[in-house]
Design a protein around this motif. Structure first.
Motif, mmCIF file in Angstrom:
data_model
loop_
_atom_site.group_PDB
_atom_site.id
_atom_site.type_symbol
_atom_site.label_atom_id
_atom_site.label_comp_id
_atom_site.label_asym_id
_atom_site.label_seq_id
_atom_site.Cartn_x
_atom_site.Cartn_y
_atom_site.Cartn_z
ATOM 1 N N HIS A 332 -74.199 -49.985 11.804
ATOM 2 C CA HIS A 332 -72.739 -50.170 11.712
ATOM 3 C C HIS A 332 -72.076 -49.800 13.030
ATOM 4 O O HIS A 332 -71.299 -50.574 13.599
ATOM 5 N N TYR A 333 -72.389 -48.618 13.540
ATOM 6 C CA TYR A 333 -71.706 -48.162 14.755
ATOM 7 C C TYR A 333 -72.180 -48.948 15.978
ATOM 8 O O TYR A 333 -71.384 -49.270 16.863
ATOM 9 N N GLN A 334 -73.457 -49.299 16.015
ATOM 10 C CA GLN A 334 -73.924 -50.109 17.146
ATOM 11 C C GLN A 334 -73.207 -51.457 17.144
ATOM 12 O O GLN A 334 -72.834 -51.986 18.199
ATOM 13 N N GLY A 335 -72.968 -51.975 15.967
ATOM 14 C CA GLY A 335 -72.258 -53.257 15.877
ATOM 15 C C GLY A 335 -70.859 -53.148 16.474
ATOM 16 O O GLY A 335 -70.396 -54.051 17.170
ATOM 17 N N LEU A 336 -70.194 -52.030 16.222
ATOM 18 C CA LEU A 336 -68.846 -51.841 16.792
ATOM 19 C C LEU A 336 -68.918 -51.725 18.306
ATOM 20 O O LEU A 336 -68.079 -52.250 19.025
ATOM 21 N N VAL A 337 -69.960 -51.053 18.785
ATOM 22 C CA VAL A 337 -70.127 -50.923 20.249
ATOM 23 C C VAL A 337 -70.377 -52.304 20.850
ATOM 24 O O VAL A 337 -69.742 -52.703 21.817
ATOM 25 N N GLN A 346 -67.920 -42.500 22.105
ATOM 26 C CA GLN A 346 -67.364 -42.282 20.760
ATOM 27 C C GLN A 346 -68.474 -42.412 19.712
ATOM 28 O O GLN A 346 -68.541 -41.659 18.754
ATOM 29 N N GLN A 347 -69.346 -43.403 19.946
ATOM 30 C CA GLN A 347 -70.466 -43.618 19.018
ATOM 31 C C GLN A 347 -71.313 -42.353 18.936
ATOM 32 O O GLN A 347 -71.647 -41.867 17.856
ATOM 33 N N GLN A 348 -71.612 -41.790 20.096
ATOM 34 C CA GLN A 348 -72.429 -40.563 20.129
ATOM 35 C C GLN A 348 -71.708 -39.424 19.403
ATOM 36 O O GLN A 348 -72.293 -38.718 18.597
ATOM 37 N N ALA A 349 -70.422 -39.318 19.662
ATOM 38 C CA ALA A 349 -69.656 -38.215 19.054
ATOM 39 C C ALA A 349 -69.639 -38.368 17.529
ATOM 40 O O ALA A 349 -69.786 -37.400 16.786
#
Ligand code: T1G
Length: 686
Positions: A332-337, A346-349
């Motif tokens: 999900h988050y990789q897709g946003l990146v 932000q993804q890491q945080a």
């Protein structure tokens, strides 16, 4: 001046400051204060220019919606803004927060605009069934061009301050002190002795084909709504009419919207969605939340929590399920990146706030646990008994169950006062609705904590009482039963879906069943002991499941789902329905679209009224908020109970009785609340 508008002297600049919490709406007092402020500024010989700024958290966020429906008070906003535009001294708007609707129109009537980098500017009137009514449709195109103006007005979405600068809507970003930057710009305009009136600018001639494309795309998304087409007409007129005539056309179209039932419905929802979840009790601070169950719901809830800055322990006793859940989050988050919507940092945080574990004891430090495991009462009870042991005595325990008995779940713990339901809707990181379930022993602090968490997740909490299906799914059962019965009587799934989608439902009931997966409902019906004694009850859905047609996930359900392209009607489904109808002795017939809509929607209304009588739903507005935010009921119709109130309860009761003549009293006895209100000439809404 007035207690909501003041004039402060800053060198040779008069600063007109609005202070009308919570959002500096242009109430009558604000409009009167602005006029007085402008007149005082113009009459002050030592003042060469003016700045309009707001106190509090935002620049003017619009006209005062609470004034709608009341007699208008002078000065009216359009005339006031014309007066601002014709001011004898240059005026600069100093924008922070959200300059929306009449607020952005005020800024447009000024001669320049300075904004803080984090500010947002927009004309969201279409979301209220309105169009900008104080010059927005005529002045915005003069600054940003027709294409972008169409997108902003028909879409209703705000733009960032940076985008506004690029588009020519904002003249300057104030990286430091907003007021200082605005005063400086105002002074420089006065010294130059010239400033531009937005209304004097010509509208750049557009590429007609491009305009049609922009307008067409936005109008297609607003199926059934009246305001967007009127907004298009007003904006396009800016290129063909002189300002005065364009403003007159805008006013005419605005008035058509203001008196349109769709606007009344949308304004009802605006306030209803802010009124829900007002409960007593003290909300506890939450920094760490445990989510138990890493399936679709658990993952979605975890994303919502992480996005709100909360630390999450995601627990699943099955290591494979846990890994699948963790992978879902990472994807999900990789897709946003990848889409550029999230920075790598932000993804890491976000992911740094996530811990995954298979041992429920890892929930020990959580202030709240949200359970999202398999919809089986004994499994949930066993888990709550464990959570009761491993978590701090002060921890709140919430179940995400969509229909099981929260009292029965709470009884597995020594702390039923700290147990509540938090019924999220899938996908939980997208859907705004959360039914906050008050079980028999749930304390007011537990409820307040659940409501505050939902708001913190930018969701809309509605407090409901504990009953099978709570409010939304109980009403969905009544709506779904009509759908199923209509299929047996002669309609096809695609006919029912098309009828309801053209009426405004986001998705027809059969497409929804396929999306959710019909095996879930199939299992739930078998676990229940309170179903009506009716062999045709959800018989088509059950027959489909028994043939392995579960819906999208099995490639076929009510429809066929090819690898590419849209869902397809399937003649085999009609054969299956016909066979079931024969077996049940139901003679099939042609079913009209009007009958489909009437029966499905009035079934919703009647069940909603029953839930009000039973105290499961707190108010008609709560029911409306649930159905427009959880089930795709058309917002421009205000929700099931608003729709019934506008139609008139005498007619609703009569129609319910008429349908009952053929459908029987089991499902179609009018709720006594509706009968009583109709007889006394009252309504669901005053
Ligand atoms: N009028 C009256 N009250 C308003 C209001 C408004 N325009 N906007 C917000 N409130 C109240 C809201 O009811 C709540 O009250 C409190 O402020 C905080 O709101 C002529 C005709 C600005 C982005 O559509 O989008 O201008 O519940 O909970 O989440 O062309 O409010 O606390 O008692 O939403 O931080 C156009 C509507 C109007 C903007 C802030 N403007 N507002 O969001 O707080 S029509 C809008 C919002 C118009 C002109 C036309 C949001 C917000 P309470 P909130 P938030």
């Amino acid at each position: 001046m007035s207690d909501v508008v003041s004039l402060i002297i800053d060198g040779d600049v008069g600063v007109i400051k609005i202070d009308n919490p919570p959002v500096n709406a242009t109430s009558a007092a604000v409009r009167q204060g602005l006029l007085q402020g402008l007149e005082a500024l113009e009459q002050a010989p030592k003042l060469s220019a003016g700045v309009i700024i707001c106190a509090g958290r935002t620049f003017v966020a619009g006209a005062d919606l609470k004034e709608f429906g009341r007699p208008p008070q002078l000065p009216r906003l359009p005339e006031l803004l014309d007066r601002f535009e014709r001011a004898s001294k240059p005026l600069v708007a100093a924008i922070h927060g959200t300059a929306l609707g009449g607020g952005l129109e005020l800024a447009l009537a000024c001669h320049a605009r300075v904004a803080q980098p984090g500010a947002r500017l927009g004309l969201p009137e279409v979301k209220l069934g309105l169009i900008p009514g104080a010059g927005g449709t005529q002045r915005l195109p003069r600054l940003v061009g027709l294409e972008r103006a169409l997108a902003m007005v028909l879409g209703g979405e705000p733009v960032s301050a940076m985008e506004a600068v690029e588009a020519g809507l904002v003249d300057e970003l104030a990286e430091q002190d907003l007021l200082e930057a605005a005063v400086k710009l105002a002074s420089s305009l006065a010294r130059a002795g010239r400033w531009r009136r937005t209304g004097d600018l010509a509208v750049p001639t557009p590429d007609a084909g491009e305009l049609d494309k922009v307008a067409g795309r936005l109008l297609a998304r607003a199926r059934g709504q009246h305001a967007p087409a009127r907004a298009r007409d007003a904006v396009l007129a800016a290129a063909s009419l002189p300002l005065g005539e364009g403003l007159a056309l805008e006013r005419k179209l605005f008035e058509e919207c203001r008196t349109d039932a769709q606007s009344a419905a949308l304004r009802h929802l605006f306030f209803a969605e802010r009124a829900t979840g007002k409960v007593e009790g003290l909300a506890a601070p939450l920094n760490k939340v445990a989510v138990v169950g890493a399936g679709t719901m658990g993952s979605g809830i975890t994303i919502a929590l992480l996005d709100a800055g909360i630390e999450v322990v995601l627990i699943d006793t099955d290591a494979d399920s846990l890994e699948r859940g963790a992978a879902r989050l990472r994807t999900h988050y990789q897709g946003l990146v990848d889409k550029g919507r999230l920075g790598a940092a932000q993804q890491q945080a976000l992911l740094a706030r996530l811990v995954v574990a298979t041992d429920p004891r890892e929930a020990a430090a959580a202030e709240l646990v949200i359970e999202a495991v398999f919809e089986d009462l004994s499994i949930k009870q066993a888990l709550f008994a464990t959570l009761d042991e491993v978590t701090a005595a002060s921890a709140w325990l919430a179940t995400n169950t969509s229909y099981l008995d929260v009292d029965a779940i709470a009884s597995a713990t020594q702390r039923p006062d700290r147990v509540l339901g938090l019924h999220f809707f899938s996908p939980a990181n997208v859907m705004k609705l959360v039914e906050v379930v008050r079980a028999r022993h749930t304390s007011s602090d537990a409820l307040a904590t659940g409501v505050a968490l939902a708001r913190r997740l930018a969701k809309i909490p509605v407090v409901v009482s504990n009953a099978t299906g709570f409010v939304g799914n109980r009403m969905l059962q009544a709506y779904g039963r009509e759908n199923q019965q209509l299929l047996l009587e002669g309609a096809t799934p695609w006919q029912v879906d098309a009828a309801l989608e053209s009426w405004g439902m986001a998705m027809g009931p059969n497409a929804v069943l396929d999306l959710a997966g019909m095996d879930i409902g199939y299992r739930a019906r078998r676990a229940r002991t309170d179903l009506p004694d009716d062999p045709s009850f959800f018989r088509v859905a059950d027959a489909l499941v028994e043939q392995g047609r579960l819906g999208r996930k099995s490639g076929r359900g009510n429809y066929l789902y090819p690898a590419e392209g849209p869902r397809q009607p399937d003649p085999e489904v009609v054969q299956l329905i016909e066979a079931e109808a024969r077996r049940l002795g139901i003679e099939r017939r042609v079913v009209a679209e009007t009958e489909i809509v009437e029966r499905c929607i009035l079934a919703l209304v009647n069940e909603g009224a029953r839930l009000l009588e039973a105290g499961v739903a707190g108010s008609p507005a709560d029911i409306d908020v649930i159905w427009v935010n959880g089930y795709g009921f058309p917002r421009f119709r205000g929700g099931p109970m608003w729709y019934a109130a506008q139609r008139g309860l005498t007619e609703v009761v009569a129609e319910t009785r008429r349908i009952g003549k053929t459908q029987g009293a089991l499902y179609w006895t009018p709720a006594s609340l509706l009968v009583r209100l109709a007889q006394s000439g009252e309504n669901l809404y005053p």
